[in-house]
Design a protein around this motif. Structure first.
Motif, PDB file in Angstrom:
ATOM      1  N   LEU A 106     -38.970   3.561  50.214  1.00 61.94           N
ATOM      2  CA  LEU A 106     -39.339   2.377  49.449  1.00 61.94           C
ATOM      3  C   LEU A 106     -39.640   2.731  47.996  1.00 61.94           C
ATOM      4  O   LEU A 106     -39.225   2.031  47.065  1.00 61.94           O
ATOM      5  CB  LEU A 106     -40.560   1.712  50.091  1.00 61.94           C
ATOM      6  N   CYS A 107     -40.330   3.836  47.800  1.00 58.28           N
ATOM      7  CA  CYS A 107     -40.627   4.283  46.442  1.00 58.28           C
ATOM      8  C   CYS A 107     -39.344   4.693  45.715  1.00 58.28           C
ATOM      9  O   CYS A 107     -39.171   4.388  44.534  1.00 58.28           O
ATOM     10  CB  CYS A 107     -41.614   5.449  46.490  1.00 58.28           C
ATOM     11  N   GLY A 108     -38.444   5.370  46.421  1.00 59.16           N
ATOM     12  CA  GLY A 108     -37.187   5.796  45.808  1.00 59.16           C
ATOM     13  C   GLY A 108     -36.268   4.643  45.460  1.00 59.16           C
ATOM     14  O   GLY A 108     -35.458   4.752  44.530  1.00 59.16           O
ATOM     15  N   CYS A 109     -36.371   3.540  46.175  1.00 53.68           N
ATOM     16  CA  CYS A 109     -35.509   2.381  45.936  1.00 53.68           C
ATOM     17  C   CYS A 109     -36.089   1.411  44.919  1.00 53.68           C
ATOM     18  O   CYS A 109     -35.429   0.421  44.569  1.00 53.68           O
ATOM     19  CB  CYS A 109     -35.243   1.631  47.249  1.00 53.68           C
ATOM     20  N   CYS A 110     -37.305   1.665  44.442  1.00 50.49           N
ATOM     21  CA  CYS A 110     -37.932   0.767  43.480  1.00 50.49           C
ATOM     22  C   CYS A 110     -37.267   0.876  42.112  1.00 50.49           C
ATOM     23  O   CYS A 110     -36.691   1.912  41.766  1.00 50.49           O
ATOM     24  CB  CYS A 110     -39.419   1.096  43.345  1.00 50.49           C
ATOM     25  N   PRO A 111     -37.353  -0.175  41.299  1.00 56.14           N
ATOM     26  CA  PRO A 111     -36.832  -0.107  39.928  1.00 56.14           C
ATOM     27  C   PRO A 111     -37.744   0.727  39.044  1.00 56.14           C
ATOM     28  O   PRO A 111     -38.778   1.241  39.483  1.00 56.14           O
ATOM     29  CB  PRO A 111     -36.830  -1.580  39.494  1.00 56.14           C
ATOM     30  N   GLY A 112     -37.359   0.853  37.773  1.00 58.06           N
ATOM     31  CA  GLY A 112     -38.158   1.622  36.827  1.00 58.06           C
ATOM     32  C   GLY A 112     -39.475   0.938  36.517  1.00 58.06           C
ATOM     33  O   GLY A 112     -39.616  -0.278  36.654  1.00 58.06           O
ATOM     34  N   GLY A 113     -40.459   1.741  36.083  1.00 62.86           N
ATOM     35  CA  GLY A 113     -41.784   1.213  35.794  1.00 62.86           C
ATOM     36  C   GLY A 113     -42.114   1.232  34.312  1.00 62.86           C
ATOM     37  O   GLY A 113     -41.404   1.833  33.503  1.00 62.86           O
ATOM     38  N   ASN A 114     -43.228   0.583  33.965  1.00 58.94           N
ATOM     39  CA  ASN A 114     -43.645   0.482  32.568  1.00 58.94           C
ATOM     40  C   ASN A 114     -44.099   1.801  31.970  1.00 58.94           C
ATOM     41  O   ASN A 114     -44.122   1.953  30.749  1.00 58.94           O
ATOM     42  CB  ASN A 114     -44.794  -0.531  32.444  1.00 58.94           C
ATOM     43  N   LEU A 115     -44.451   2.759  32.815  1.00 56.37           N
ATOM     44  CA  LEU A 115     -44.888   4.052  32.302  1.00 56.37           C
ATOM     45  C   LEU A 115     -43.805   4.697  31.444  1.00 56.37           C
ATOM     46  O   LEU A 115     -44.094   5.347  30.437  1.00 56.37           O
ATOM     47  CB  LEU A 115     -45.262   4.979  33.469  1.00 56.37           C
ATOM     48  N   SER A 116     -42.554   4.492  31.824  1.00 55.37           N
ATOM     49  CA  SER A 116     -41.443   5.103  31.077  1.00 55.37           C
ATOM     50  C   SER A 116     -41.358   4.560  29.659  1.00 55.37           C
ATOM     51  O   SER A 116     -40.987   5.290  28.731  1.00 55.37           O
ATOM     52  CB  SER A 116     -40.117   4.847  31.809  1.00 55.37           C
ATOM     53  N   ASN A 117     -41.724   3.284  29.462  1.00 62.47           N
ATOM     54  CA  ASN A 117     -41.691   2.712  28.121  1.00 62.47           C
ATOM     55  C   ASN A 117     -42.706   3.394  27.214  1.00 62.47           C
ATOM     56  O   ASN A 117     -42.409   3.706  26.056  1.00 62.47           O
ATOM     57  CB  ASN A 117     -41.976   1.210  28.166  1.00 62.47           C
ATOM     58  N   LEU A 118     -43.900   3.638  27.747  1.00 65.35           N
ATOM     59  CA  LEU A 118     -44.936   4.314  26.968  1.00 65.35           C
ATOM     60  C   LEU A 118     -44.536   5.755  26.671  1.00 65.35           C
ATOM     61  O   LEU A 118     -44.676   6.228  25.531  1.00 65.35           O
ATOM     62  CB  LEU A 118     -46.255   4.269  27.742  1.00 65.35           C
ATOM     63  N   MET A 119     -44.021   6.458  27.668  1.00 65.03           N
ATOM     64  CA  MET A 119     -43.639   7.853  27.480  1.00 65.03           C
ATOM     65  C   MET A 119     -42.451   7.992  26.528  1.00 65.03           C
ATOM     66  O   MET A 119     -42.343   8.981  25.794  1.00 65.03           O
ATOM     67  CB  MET A 119     -43.308   8.486  28.841  1.00 65.03           C
ATOM     68  N   SER A 120     -41.560   7.014  26.520  1.00 64.07           N
ATOM     69  CA  SER A 120     -40.408   7.067  25.616  1.00 64.07           C
ATOM     70  C   SER A 120     -40.852   7.023  24.159  1.00 64.07           C
ATOM     71  O   SER A 120     -40.244   7.657  23.293  1.00 64.07           O
ATOM     72  CB  SER A 120     -39.452   5.898  25.899  1.00 64.07           C
ATOM     73  N   VAL A 121     -41.927   6.281  23.891  1.00 66.00           N
ATOM     74  CA  VAL A 121     -42.479   6.255  22.537  1.00 66.00           C
ATOM     75  C   VAL A 121     -42.989   7.641  22.146  1.00 66.00           C
ATOM     76  O   VAL A 121     -42.763   8.114  21.031  1.00 66.00           O
ATOM     77  CB  VAL A 121     -43.614   5.221  22.441  1.00 66.00           C
ATOM     78  N   LEU A 122     -43.651   8.322  23.086  1.00 63.55           N
ATOM     79  CA  LEU A 122     -44.267   9.615  22.792  1.00 63.55           C
ATOM     80  C   LEU A 122     -43.256  10.728  22.585  1.00 63.55           C
ATOM     81  O   LEU A 122     -43.570  11.744  21.967  1.00 63.55           O
ATOM     82  CB  LEU A 122     -45.236   9.991  23.920  1.00 63.55           C
ATOM     83  N   VAL A 123     -42.032  10.573  23.107  1.00 64.65           N
ATOM     84  CA  VAL A 123     -40.997  11.602  22.924  1.00 64.65           C
ATOM     85  C   VAL A 123     -39.925  11.145  21.939  1.00 64.65           C
ATOM     86  O   VAL A 123     -38.819  11.680  21.931  1.00 64.65           O
ATOM     87  CB  VAL A 123     -40.361  12.005  24.269  1.00 64.65           C
ATOM     88  N   ASP A 124     -40.249  10.147  21.119  1.00 70.45           N
ATOM     89  CA  ASP A 124     -39.313   9.636  20.107  1.00 70.45           C
ATOM     90  C   ASP A 124     -37.993   9.201  20.739  1.00 70.45           C
ATOM     91  O   ASP A 124     -36.907   9.511  20.236  1.00 70.45           O
ATOM     92  CB  ASP A 124     -39.046  10.704  19.028  1.00 70.45           C
ATOM     93  N   GLY A 125     -38.100   8.490  21.860  1.00 74.69           N
ATOM     94  CA  GLY A 125     -36.902   8.010  22.548  1.00 74.69           C
ATOM     95  C   GLY A 125     -36.397   6.694  21.982  1.00 74.69           C
ATOM     96  O   GLY A 125     -36.907   6.184  20.981  1.00 74.69           O
ATOM     97  N   ASP A 126     -35.395   6.163  22.635  1.00 69.61           N
ATOM     98  CA  ASP A 126     -34.797   4.886  22.244  1.00 69.61           C
ATOM     99  C   ASP A 126     -35.527   3.768  22.996  1.00 69.61           C
ATOM    100  O   ASP A 126     -35.276   3.542  24.181  1.00 69.61           O
ATOM    101  CB  ASP A 126     -33.303   4.883  22.581  1.00 69.61           C
ATOM    102  N   MET A 127     -36.432   3.067  22.307  1.00 69.97           N
ATOM    103  CA  MET A 127     -37.253   2.064  22.977  1.00 69.97           C
ATOM    104  C   MET A 127     -36.426   0.884  23.479  1.00 69.97           C
ATOM    105  O   MET A 127     -36.701   0.334  24.547  1.00 69.97           O
ATOM    106  CB  MET A 127     -38.349   1.573  22.040  1.00 69.97           C
ATOM    107  N   ASN A 128     -35.424   0.472  22.709  1.00 66.20           N
ATOM    108  CA  ASN A 128     -34.569  -0.627  23.157  1.00 66.20           C
ATOM    109  C   ASN A 128     -33.883  -0.278  24.466  1.00 66.20           C
ATOM    110  O   ASN A 128     -33.833  -1.073  25.410  1.00 66.20           O
ATOM    111  CB  ASN A 128     -33.532  -0.977  22.091  1.00 66.20           C
ATOM    112  N   LEU A 129     -33.352   0.947  24.540  1.00 63.44           N
ATOM    113  CA  LEU A 129     -32.695   1.403  25.763  1.00 63.44           C
ATOM    114  C   LEU A 129     -33.688   1.472  26.912  1.00 63.44           C
ATOM    115  O   LEU A 129     -33.376   1.073  28.044  1.00 63.44           O
ATOM    116  CB  LEU A 129     -32.061   2.784  25.528  1.00 63.44           C
ATOM    117  N   SER A 130     -34.895   1.953  26.656  1.00 61.97           N
ATOM    118  CA  SER A 130     -35.915   2.071  27.699  1.00 61.97           C
ATOM    119  C   SER A 130     -36.271   0.708  28.276  1.00 61.97           C
ATOM    120  O   SER A 130     -36.314   0.520  29.502  1.00 61.97           O
ATOM    121  CB  SER A 130     -37.159   2.749  27.122  1.00 61.97           C
TER     122      SER A 130
END
Length: 360
Positions: free
Chosen positions: A95-119
């Protein structure tokens, strides 16, 4: 319900505490509210213009599809087989493996200078795709345990209903973003804080209810999977982005999007769709996953800040220098063209003036 394997009863233990009606209802309300706030925040982070752009070039949608509903469910299934989990633990991991992405990734993407629009687009896309693909993945990968009581009672209809209920707060969030951008920014921050607060409260309540008994009912194999699964997800996401030949900052974004799961949704489904006497401490797996995915993502950010930030600055500086050079060349060309035009005009006037002087 928990005796289907060598770790029989691993996550079913402690079911008596979870079966307490008032306590169970309190937890249900808590996880339900947390899920609504999370989905509202996700909707507030989405802009209609970005959605239209991604539909014209649906790279984010494709990466969300491959990462969240191909790579992660298969990874969860293989880990459940390798560690010979019983049906209770296997369902929690699947069930955990089949879940969609979470909001934590959006916050972490900011911290690693990622592409926020893509996230944001990947998170939103995987959440919408989950409405159809999550029950399908659960049905496909639970076939190995189909002869067990829990899998035969797997409430796919209730899972779909829970997923469908998330569309309302997401749609409301998109509307708020469209009409009141400042309020949407505030709600996004609130949703991120609610993620942290909810997890802390759930850990405290669970520890208070079960205490040492909880540790006795969760075997080392489940903890090992909770450590390996997000780590492998990050690696799979980075490899997937590399195959698509994406730039480094997009690779970091896809990596975090793939490994970070929506643990609030997973917890809500486990708590709201399974009978309390069967759930036991099974709903603890997404909490463990949240703990280790956050810790590993934090290490990811720390390593990037120590070793990768300089290269990112150099790349950004290089892009700025290229822009300056191009601008200078453009100005030089404009000056050259202007000078050339002036000379031509002067020569033309001189040619016109010479016959006049000769006539005189």
């Amino acid at each position: 319900a928990g005796g289907g394997g060598p770790d029989g009863g691993s996550l079913a233990g402690g079911g008596e505490a979870f079966a307490d009606r008032s306590l169970s209802q309190g937890l249900s309300v808590l996880v339900g509210l947390a899920l609504c706030v999370t989905m509202l925040g996700l909707g507030c982070a989405v802009e209609l213009g970005q959605l239209g752009q991604q539909l014209r070039r649906p790279v984010g949608l494709l990466l969300a599809l491959l990462g969240q509903f191909v790579a992660m469910p298969l990874l969860a299934f293989l880990l459940a087989l390798i560690f010979a989990l019983d049906e209770v633990a296997a369902v929690a991991v699947l069930l955990c493996g089949c879940c969609p992405g979470g909001n934590l990734s959006n916050l972490m993407s900011v911290l690693v200078d990622g592409d926020m629009n893509l996230s944001i687009i990947m998170t939103a896309s995987s959440t919408l795709l989950a409405l159809f693909l999550m029950p399908l993945c659960l049905w496909v990968y639970s076939r190995h345990w189909i002869n067990t009581a829990l899998v035969q009672l797997l409430p796919l209809g209730a899972v779909s209903l829970t997923l469908g209920s998330t569309l309302l707060p997401i749609g409301l969030g998109v509307l708020i973003r469209y009409r009141h951008p400042r309020a949407a920014d505030l709600l996004v921050k609130i949703s991120l804080w609610s993620l942290l607060v909810t997890l802390v409260i759930l850990f405290i309540l669970t520890g208070t209810m079960l205490g040492p008994d909880l540790m006795a009912h969760i075997p080392a194999s489940v903890y090992t999977i909770a450590v390996l699964m997000p780590l492998a997800g990050y690696a799979l996401g980075y490899g997937l982005a590399t195959v698509f030949k994406m730039p480094p900052h997009c690779r970091r974004t896809v990596s975090l999007e793939t490994g970070c799961q929506n643990v609030q949704l997973c917890t809500a489904i486990l708590k709201l769709t399974f009978p309390p006497e069967l759930i036991g401490s099974m709903y603890m797996f997404p909490l463990l996953y949240a703990l280790f995915q956050s810790a590993e993502a934090g290490l990811f950010v720390l390593v990037y800040k120590m070793y990768g930030r300089d290269s990112y600055k150099q790349d950004t500086l290089g892009e700025e220098e290229d822009t300056d050079i191009s601008y200078k060349k453009l100005k030089e060309e404009e000056v050259a063209e202007t000078s050339y035009g002036t000379v031509t005009t002067e020569e033309h006037n001189s040619v016109q003036m010479e016959p006049t002087q000769t006539a005189l």
